[in-house]
Design a protein around this motif. Structure first.
Motif, mmCIF file in Angstrom:
data_model
loop_
_atom_site.group_PDB
_atom_site.id
_atom_site.type_symbol
_atom_site.label_atom_id
_atom_site.label_comp_id
_atom_site.label_asym_id
_atom_site.label_seq_id
_atom_site.Cartn_x
_atom_site.Cartn_y
_atom_site.Cartn_z
ATOM 1 N N ASN A 161 65.766 64.670 -7.137
ATOM 2 C CA ASN A 161 66.113 65.356 -5.887
ATOM 3 C C ASN A 161 66.129 66.850 -6.145
ATOM 4 O O ASN A 161 66.116 67.297 -7.294
ATOM 5 N N LYS B 192 62.707 72.622 5.116
ATOM 6 C CA LYS B 192 61.774 71.610 4.632
ATOM 7 C C LYS B 192 61.572 71.836 3.137
ATOM 8 O O LYS B 192 61.490 72.975 2.678
ATOM 9 N N VAL B 193 61.474 70.722 2.392
ATOM 10 C CA VAL B 193 61.170 70.774 0.969
ATOM 11 C C VAL B 193 59.970 69.857 0.754
ATOM 12 O O VAL B 193 59.935 68.737 1.261
ATOM 13 N N TYR C 210 71.648 73.187 0.075
ATOM 14 C CA TYR C 210 70.873 72.089 0.656
ATOM 15 C C TYR C 210 70.399 71.180 -0.468
ATOM 16 O O TYR C 210 69.807 71.647 -1.441
ATOM 17 N N ARG C 211 70.686 69.887 -0.326
ATOM 18 C CA ARG C 211 70.254 68.918 -1.336
ATOM 19 C C ARG C 211 69.456 67.821 -0.645
ATOM 20 O O ARG C 211 69.885 67.255 0.351
ATOM 21 N N THR C 212 68.282 67.512 -1.198
ATOM 22 C CA THR C 212 67.454 66.451 -0.630
ATOM 23 C C THR C 212 67.955 65.093 -1.117
ATOM 24 O O THR C 212 68.678 64.999 -2.110
ATOM 25 N N GLU C 213 67.518 64.065 -0.432
ATOM 26 C CA GLU C 213 67.736 62.715 -0.921
ATOM 27 C C GLU C 213 66.797 62.502 -2.100
ATOM 28 O O GLU C 213 65.844 63.262 -2.302
ATOM 29 N N ILE D 174 59.149 66.130 0.993
ATOM 30 C CA ILE D 174 60.282 65.452 0.376
ATOM 31 C C ILE D 174 61.352 65.218 1.439
ATOM 32 O O ILE D 174 61.887 64.127 1.566
ATOM 33 N N GLN D 175 61.654 66.268 2.205
ATOM 34 C CA GLN D 175 62.637 66.145 3.277
ATOM 35 C C GLN D 175 62.471 67.318 4.234
ATOM 36 O O GLN D 175 62.203 68.437 3.820
ATOM 37 N N SER D 176 62.639 67.037 5.519
ATOM 38 C CA SER D 176 62.577 68.053 6.568
ATOM 39 C C SER D 176 63.721 67.773 7.525
ATOM 40 O O SER D 176 63.980 66.615 7.860
ATOM 41 N N GLN D 177 64.400 68.842 7.973
ATOM 42 C CA GLN D 177 65.580 68.625 8.804
ATOM 43 C C GLN D 177 65.813 69.819 9.720
ATOM 44 O O GLN D 177 65.729 70.967 9.289
#
Length: 189
Positions: free
Chosen positions: A106, A122-123, A149-152, A135-138
């Motif tokens: 992560n 967004k990552v 900010y930490r992604t899953e 990887i993740q967008s929010q």
């Protein structure tokens, strides 16, 4: 014959005026090569009357900065937040990898010196051949000058040798384009 002569004379007059204008314009300004962190900008810049003018959006993108243009007030604003990314595999810091292996990791990001509101983050990770995986967008509503900010966890196969880019993007408003504000490289061997 006389009509044809007039057309040729008019065409020559137009070409000499245009040619003179182009020569004058070229002598009034000079092109400038712009290199940021070892990469040359496509558009470069120009020098006019001793002042250097650079393409603002391209400079902002090269410096991982947010650029905002207000057409009504004719004002450009550049914001360069500090973004630090750390990759974790479980509780261990994650870095270089072995080619052909799948890893679960992560991305933890610390963002500060933020001078504008943020509407989305967004990552992503991009392989050596340019294929990007989000990887993740929010969507978010951040109005303070710092946040974490930490992604899953993501399971990712590093199938090629080379550099993989993990990028952190921000949007200042929902209608804006994504802007890369930080990049971390992973080497796969």
């Amino acid at each position: 014959m006389r009509v044809r002569f007039k057309k040729i004379a008019i065409l020559l007059a137009i070409l000499s005026v245009c040619g003179g204008t182009l020569i004058f314009a070229d002598s009034a300004s000079q092109k400038v090569r712009v290199i940021v962190n070892g990469s040359e900008l496509d558009d470069g810049g120009i020098i006019v009357d001793g002042k250097t003018y650079l393409p603002l959006r391209q400079m902002g993108n090269s410096l991982n900065a947010l650029v905002d243009w207000d057409n009504q007030s004719k004002k450009a604003t550049i914001n360069k937040p500090n973004v630090h990314m750390i990759l974790f595999q479980d509780k261990v810091i994650f870095g270089n990898v072995d080619k052909g292996n799948k890893y679960t990791f992560n991305v933890f990001s610390q963002i500060d010196n933020l001078k504008t509101d943020i509407s989305a983050v967004k990552v992503s990770i991009t392989d050596p051949y340019g294929t990007e995986k989000v990887i993740q967008s929010q969507n978010v509503s951040i109005t303070k000058d710092n946040f974490w900010y930490r992604t899953e966890d993501i399971k990712y196969n590093f199938e090629f040798a080379g550099k993989y880019a993990v990028r952190f993007y921000l949007k200042t408003s929902p209608s804006d384009d994504w802007t890369v504000v930080s990049e971390k490289l992973i080497t796969s061997q």
